[in-house]
Design a protein around this motif. Structure first.
Motif, PDB file in Angstrom:
ATOM      1  N   GLY A 151       9.258  -9.653  12.985  1.00 55.22           N
ATOM      2  CA  GLY A 151       9.803  -8.392  13.493  1.00 55.22           C
ATOM      3  C   GLY A 151      10.877  -8.620  14.544  1.00 55.22           C
ATOM      4  O   GLY A 151      11.974  -8.075  14.470  1.00 55.22           O
ATOM      5  N   VAL A 211       5.749  -3.417  13.199  1.00 56.12           N
ATOM      6  CA  VAL A 211       4.699  -2.400  13.038  1.00 56.12           C
ATOM      7  C   VAL A 211       3.640  -2.884  12.042  1.00 56.12           C
ATOM      8  O   VAL A 211       2.432  -2.756  12.288  1.00 56.12           O
ATOM      9  CB  VAL A 211       5.303  -1.045  12.589  1.00 56.12           C
ATOM     10  N   GLY A 212       4.065  -3.453  10.923  1.00 59.43           N
ATOM     11  CA  GLY A 212       3.128  -3.913   9.905  1.00 59.43           C
ATOM     12  C   GLY A 212       2.195  -4.995  10.410  1.00 59.43           C
ATOM     13  O   GLY A 212       0.983  -4.954  10.156  1.00 59.43           O
ATOM     14  N   VAL A 227       8.501   3.326   3.101  1.00 54.06           N
ATOM     15  CA  VAL A 227       9.377   3.769   4.195  1.00 54.06           C
ATOM     16  C   VAL A 227      10.702   3.023   4.146  1.00 54.06           C
ATOM     17  O   VAL A 227      11.765   3.606   4.374  1.00 54.06           O
ATOM     18  CB  VAL A 227       8.684   3.576   5.569  1.00 54.06           C
ATOM     19  N   SER A 228      10.668   1.733   3.797  1.00 55.12           N
ATOM     20  CA  SER A 228      11.916   0.961   3.755  1.00 55.12           C
ATOM     21  C   SER A 228      12.848   1.459   2.661  1.00 55.12           C
ATOM     22  O   SER A 228      14.064   1.455   2.836  1.00 55.12           O
ATOM     23  CB  SER A 228      11.628  -0.531   3.570  1.00 55.12           C
ATOM     24  N   LEU A 240       9.903  -2.409  11.073  1.00 57.31           N
ATOM     25  CA  LEU A 240       8.825  -2.273  10.087  1.00 57.31           C
ATOM     26  C   LEU A 240       7.923  -3.502  10.067  1.00 57.31           C
ATOM     27  O   LEU A 240       6.694  -3.381   9.979  1.00 57.31           O
ATOM     28  CB  LEU A 240       9.395  -2.005   8.698  1.00 57.31           C
ATOM     29  N   LEU A 260       4.771   0.739   4.326  1.00 61.39           N
ATOM     30  CA  LEU A 260       6.004   0.280   4.973  1.00 61.39           C
ATOM     31  C   LEU A 260       7.102  -0.001   3.949  1.00 61.39           C
ATOM     32  O   LEU A 260       8.278   0.264   4.213  1.00 61.39           O
ATOM     33  CB  LEU A 260       5.730  -0.950   5.830  1.00 61.39           C
ATOM     34  N   TYR A 261       6.726  -0.526   2.800  1.00 66.41           N
ATOM     35  CA  TYR A 261       7.730  -0.731   1.750  1.00 66.41           C
ATOM     36  C   TYR A 261       8.290   0.610   1.278  1.00 66.41           C
ATOM     37  O   TYR A 261       9.496   0.733   1.024  1.00 66.41           O
ATOM     38  CB  TYR A 261       7.158  -1.520   0.565  1.00 66.41           C
ATOM     39  N   MET A 293      16.094  -2.153  10.811  1.00 71.73           N
ATOM     40  CA  MET A 293      15.029  -1.351  10.221  1.00 71.73           C
ATOM     41  C   MET A 293      13.849  -2.237   9.854  1.00 71.73           C
ATOM     42  O   MET A 293      12.704  -1.954  10.210  1.00 71.73           O
ATOM     43  CB  MET A 293      15.534  -0.619   8.974  1.00 71.73           C
ATOM     44  N   TRP A 294      14.127  -3.343   9.153  1.00 72.19           N
ATOM     45  CA  TRP A 294      13.036  -4.212   8.735  1.00 72.19           C
ATOM     46  C   TRP A 294      12.390  -4.930   9.904  1.00 72.19           C
ATOM     47  O   TRP A 294      11.195  -5.265   9.853  1.00 72.19           O
ATOM     48  CB  TRP A 294      13.494  -5.200   7.669  1.00 72.19           C
ATOM     49  N   TRP A 325       1.132  -2.220   4.316  1.00 68.51           N
ATOM     50  CA  TRP A 325       2.383  -2.798   3.821  1.00 68.51           C
ATOM     51  C   TRP A 325       2.974  -2.009   2.668  1.00 68.51           C
ATOM     52  O   TRP A 325       4.200  -1.875   2.565  1.00 68.51           O
ATOM     53  CB  TRP A 325       2.197  -4.278   3.467  1.00 68.51           C
TER      54      TRP A 325
END
Length: 183
Positions: free
Chosen positions: A170, A43-44, A65-66, A40, A62-63, A36-37, A59
């Motif tokens: 990533g 993407v970030g 979403v995480s 992310l 994204l955090y 997952m990370w 970011w």
């Protein structure tokens, strides 16, 4: 009847089996988090390359979403194994790690480039500490990403560092997650 030596050997075998099963479960759940990370982080960094002025908002999103992703991973794992892997302590830990990182960046007055290198190095510190306790894979993944991040920081000029970090952070987390699934 078994003697004390045979009993001791049997207990050692049981202990070794328990240790391997525990490590397997940790790697199984962690591999999902790493995958997952990995996505992310990719993407970030790519989004930051396209829209550098919006890096902070990207970011933060994204955090968020995480956090949802961790809840989903926890629910998925709990439905399969009836074992709770994430609870409020993990969210609090995540928030404390983020708060300290923000504190350091703010008072350290880091440039965007320094922050691009700082965050993966800082987070990989925790992966490497996990490697000391839970298995060498965390240590290898963390040390590799730190080394490649530093290479990029010192040798990749300008905003191209974000493309490097998309591949290193990533890609590294994604490959690490896939590797942990095989161990």
């Amino acid at each position: 009847m078994i003697d004390s030596k045979q009993a001791s050997e049997a207990l050692n075998e049981i202990e070794d089996t328990v240790r391997r099963v525990r490590q397997s479960i940790i790697y199984q759940v962690s591999s999902l988090a790493l995958l997952m990370w990995g996505v992310l982080a990719f993407v970030g960094n790519i989004a930051g390359w396209f829209w550098p002025r919006h890096g902070l908002a990207i970011w933060i999103g994204l955090y968020a979403v995480s956090i949802v992703g961790f809840v989903a991973i926890g629910a998925y794992h709990r439905s399969r194994s009836r074992v709770r892997v994430f609870d409020g302590r993990y969210l609090l830990t995540f928030l404390l790690i983020a708060a300290f990182g923000i504190f350091v960046c703010y008072f350290g007055q880091f440039t965007p480039r320094q922050q691009t290198a700082f965050w993966p190095i800082y987070i990989m510190l925790f992966y490497m500490m996990a490697g000391v306790w839970f298995g060498y894979a965390f240590l290898v993944i963390g040390a590799t990403i730190v080394a490649l991040t530093l290479i990029g920081y010192f040798y990749i000029p300008g905003i191209s560092l974000l493309l490097w970090m998309a591949a290193v952070n990533g890609g590294g987390l994604t490959l690490g997650g896939l590797w942990m699934r095989r161990i």
